[in-house]
Design a protein around this motif. Structure first.
Motif, PDB file in Angstrom:
ATOM      1  N   ALA A 197       0.821  -1.207   0.000  1.00 20.68           N
ATOM      2  CA  ALA A 197       0.000   0.000   0.000  1.00 20.68           C
ATOM      3  C   ALA A 197       0.859   1.263   0.000  1.00 20.68           C
ATOM      4  O   ALA A 197       0.605   2.205  -0.760  1.00 20.68           O
ATOM      5  CB  ALA A 197      -0.940  -0.004   1.203  1.00 20.68           C
ATOM      6  N   LEU A 198       1.887   1.293   0.834  1.00 19.78           N
ATOM      7  CA  LEU A 198       2.764   2.462   0.904  1.00 19.78           C
ATOM      8  C   LEU A 198       3.538   2.654  -0.400  1.00 19.78           C
ATOM      9  O   LEU A 198       3.710   3.786  -0.863  1.00 19.78           O
ATOM     10  CB  LEU A 198       3.739   2.320   2.072  1.00 19.78           C
ATOM     11  CG  LEU A 198       3.168   2.572   3.465  1.00 19.78           C
ATOM     12  CD1 LEU A 198       4.192   2.215   4.535  1.00 19.78           C
ATOM     13  CD2 LEU A 198       2.737   4.032   3.614  1.00 19.78           C
ATOM     14  N   VAL A 252      -7.437   3.796   2.248  1.00 18.50           N
ATOM     15  CA  VAL A 252      -7.435   4.588   3.484  1.00 18.50           C
ATOM     16  C   VAL A 252      -6.270   5.578   3.478  1.00 18.50           C
ATOM     17  O   VAL A 252      -6.431   6.768   3.797  1.00 18.50           O
ATOM     18  CB  VAL A 252      -7.356   3.666   4.713  1.00 18.50           C
ATOM     19  CG1 VAL A 252      -7.212   4.485   5.990  1.00 18.50           C
ATOM     20  CG2 VAL A 252      -8.604   2.782   4.794  1.00 18.50           C
ATOM     21  N   LEU A 253      -5.076   5.121   3.083  1.00 16.29           N
ATOM     22  CA  LEU A 253      -3.911   6.000   3.034  1.00 16.29           C
ATOM     23  C   LEU A 253      -4.077   7.097   1.991  1.00 16.29           C
ATOM     24  O   LEU A 253      -3.666   8.247   2.205  1.00 16.29           O
ATOM     25  CB  LEU A 253      -2.652   5.183   2.727  1.00 16.29           C
ATOM     26  CG  LEU A 253      -2.168   4.212   3.803  1.00 16.29           C
ATOM     27  CD1 LEU A 253      -0.989   3.398   3.286  1.00 16.29           C
ATOM     28  CD2 LEU A 253      -1.768   4.967   5.060  1.00 16.29           C
ATOM     29  N   SER A 311      -2.930  10.949   1.444  1.00 14.70           N
ATOM     30  CA  SER A 311      -1.777  11.155   0.562  1.00 14.70           C
ATOM     31  C   SER A 311      -2.143  11.800  -0.767  1.00 14.70           C
ATOM     32  O   SER A 311      -1.369  12.602  -1.309  1.00 14.70           O
ATOM     33  CB  SER A 311      -1.079   9.818   0.312  1.00 14.70           C
ATOM     34  OG  SER A 311      -1.916   8.934  -0.412  1.00 14.70           O
ATOM     35  N   LEU A 312      -3.308  11.470  -1.307  1.00  8.55           N
ATOM     36  CA  LEU A 312      -3.671  11.981  -2.627  1.00  8.55           C
ATOM     37  C   LEU A 312      -3.811  13.498  -2.646  1.00  8.55           C
ATOM     38  O   LEU A 312      -3.240  14.162  -3.526  1.00  8.55           O
ATOM     39  CB  LEU A 312      -4.964  11.296  -3.100  1.00  8.55           C
ATOM     40  CG  LEU A 312      -5.338  11.472  -4.579  1.00  8.55           C
ATOM     41  CD1 LEU A 312      -4.201  11.063  -5.485  1.00  8.55           C
ATOM     42  CD2 LEU A 312      -6.574  10.647  -4.893  1.00  8.55           C
ATOM     43  N   PRO A 313      -4.547  14.116  -1.696  1.00  7.53           N
ATOM     44  CA  PRO A 313      -4.579  15.589  -1.698  1.00  7.53           C
ATOM     45  C   PRO A 313      -3.200  16.205  -1.539  1.00  7.53           C
ATOM     46  O   PRO A 313      -2.914  17.244  -2.142  1.00  7.53           O
ATOM     47  CB  PRO A 313      -5.485  15.907  -0.495  1.00  7.53           C
ATOM     48  CG  PRO A 313      -6.324  14.699  -0.310  1.00  7.53           C
ATOM     49  CD  PRO A 313      -5.441  13.556  -0.673  1.00  7.53           C
ATOM     50  N   VAL A 371      -5.286  -3.390  -0.961  1.00  6.64           N
ATOM     51  CA  VAL A 371      -6.226  -2.509  -1.666  1.00  6.64           C
ATOM     52  C   VAL A 371      -6.961  -1.621  -0.662  1.00  6.64           C
ATOM     53  O   VAL A 371      -7.059  -0.396  -0.833  1.00  6.64           O
ATOM     54  CB  VAL A 371      -7.233  -3.330  -2.494  1.00  6.64           C
ATOM     55  CG1 VAL A 371      -8.283  -2.413  -3.117  1.00  6.64           C
ATOM     56  CG2 VAL A 371      -6.518  -4.125  -3.582  1.00  6.64           C
ATOM     57  N   ILE A 372      -7.472  -2.231   0.405  1.00  6.79           N
ATOM     58  CA  ILE A 372      -8.206  -1.469   1.419  1.00  6.79           C
ATOM     59  C   ILE A 372      -7.283  -0.481   2.127  1.00  6.79           C
ATOM     60  O   ILE A 372      -7.623   0.702   2.301  1.00  6.79           O
ATOM     61  CB  ILE A 372      -8.846  -2.420   2.441  1.00  6.79           C
ATOM     62  CG1 ILE A 372      -9.866  -3.319   1.753  1.00  6.79           C
ATOM     63  CG2 ILE A 372      -9.505  -1.641   3.572  1.00  6.79           C
ATOM     64  CD1 ILE A 372     -10.516  -4.332   2.661  1.00  6.79           C
TER      65      ILE A 372
END
Length: 350
Positions: A273-274, A336-337, A341-343, A331-332
């Motif tokens: 995920a990271l 959540v991350l 992180s996206l903004p 995936v989950i």
């Protein structure tokens, strides 16, 4: 663009995913409803949206996308090869496990979430170009390559039998869907046939290319490079279908997550995920600044900053059953991350 404005664009996307998750938990899409939602998304709405976005792009703009193609290839294919090599040499993992974990680390949900977020940030026509380029690289090169590697690895007979006898629980993908996911429709009889008569590797490689999500962007690219426009009646019809892409795709993601169950907070799933939502976009952004400049680096980073795609999860359910829950958990966790992180990455690359 202010951070608060970026946040107002990103938050509704996650709220729609949460709505789909709640609907999935309540079994609102039971009895074939989830499958119908997937078909509407991947075989009608998203292909129509991407086709029009590419087909209506002026030819001179498409011909100038060489640097973007190179950076996306570096991020998706180059880093896939690097991670695969590391897992093989240092992790001592068998080829099938290393291949599926490397794919999960680099393949993002660029289509499902990208259409909505990037479309609101830059406009649907401009956002369609990097999304379509990523779709071509993933569906025409990356996913078929992984299928070949999975078959070259020859997983143990016990694992292959378990994979054949237990159809995939996941029916929705983001950024392309392999044909193997459709085996659930055939029931136990189809699974038994697969176990006794393996599908040739070349068939598994060609099947994903037959899906509208793979060939629609290619067709749009051919039309745009030829300098022609789709007939007005066809364009109007596809526009109506494509308008459903964003909302339906995000609902599909939520319904998929509801089927996974409780995530596994293991070091492996957290690392995947990271890598997907932080390491991959930031590293390609840094490399892109040196090689191409800010604009191309930002476009590449934003395509790669989305959460882990469910496609590796479906491939794992068919070929490497032992890694299915780890990848599903990633995936989950990545979703959540990505809420945080996206903004931040959008603000960084703005």
């Amino acid at each position: 663009m202010s951070f608060s404005h970026i946040f107002t664009i990103v938050v509704p996307v996650f709220l729609v995913i949460a709505l789909g998750y709640g609907a999935g938990r309540r079994m609102s899409f039971g009895g074939g409803g989830a499958d119908a939602l997937r078909v509407l998304t991947m075989e009608f709405a998203l292909p129509a949206s991407l086709f029009l976005g590419i087909a209506n792009t002026p030819r001179h703009i498409l011909l100038s996308q060489g640097p973007l193609v190179g950076m996306l290839a570096l991020g998706l294919l180059g880093l896939f090869g690097l991670i695969l090599l590391g897992l093989r040499l240092f992790g001592r993992l068998p080829l099938p496990r290393a291949s599926i974990l490397a794919l999960a680390s680099v393949q993002p949900q660029y289509a499902f979430m990208g259409v909505s977020i990037l479309g609101n940030l830059f406009g649907e026509a401009e956002a369609a170009i990097p999304i379509a380029i990523a779709g071509i690289l993933v569906n025409v090169i990356l996913d078929p390559l992984v299928l070949i590697l999975l078959n070259l690895g020859h997983p143990p007979a016990a694992e292959a039998t378990a994979s054949a006898s237990a159809p995939s629980r996941v029916l929705v993908s983001a950024g392309g869907r392999p044909a193997a996911a459709e085996e659930e429709r055939d029931g136990d009889t189809g699974a038994a046939q697969t176990a006794t008569k393996p599908i040739p590797t070349w068939v598994k490689v060609v099947q994903p290319l037959r899906k509208p999500f793979a060939w629609a962007p290619l067709l749009g690219l051919i039309i745009a490079l030829a300098g022609v426009r789709p007939p007005e009646m066809i364009e109007s019809s596809l526009t109506l279908v494509g308008q459903a892409a964003s909302g339906v795709a995000l609902l599909s993601v939520g319904v998929t997550l509801a089927r996974v169950g409780m995530p596994q907070l293991s070091p492996g799933s957290i690392a995947i995920a990271l890598t997907s939502v932080v390491v991959l976009p930031l590293s390609t952004y840094a490399i892109g600044l040196v090689l191409t400049g800010h604009e191309v680096a930002a476009q590449t980073a934003l395509i790669l900053a989305f959460p882990v795609s469910p496609v590796p999860m479906m491939l794992a359910s068919q070929h490497v059953k032992s890694e299915e829950h780890r990848i599903a958990s990633s995936v989950i966790i990545s979703i959540v991350l990505a809420f945080a992180s996206l903004p931040l990455i959008i603000n960084l690359t703005n």
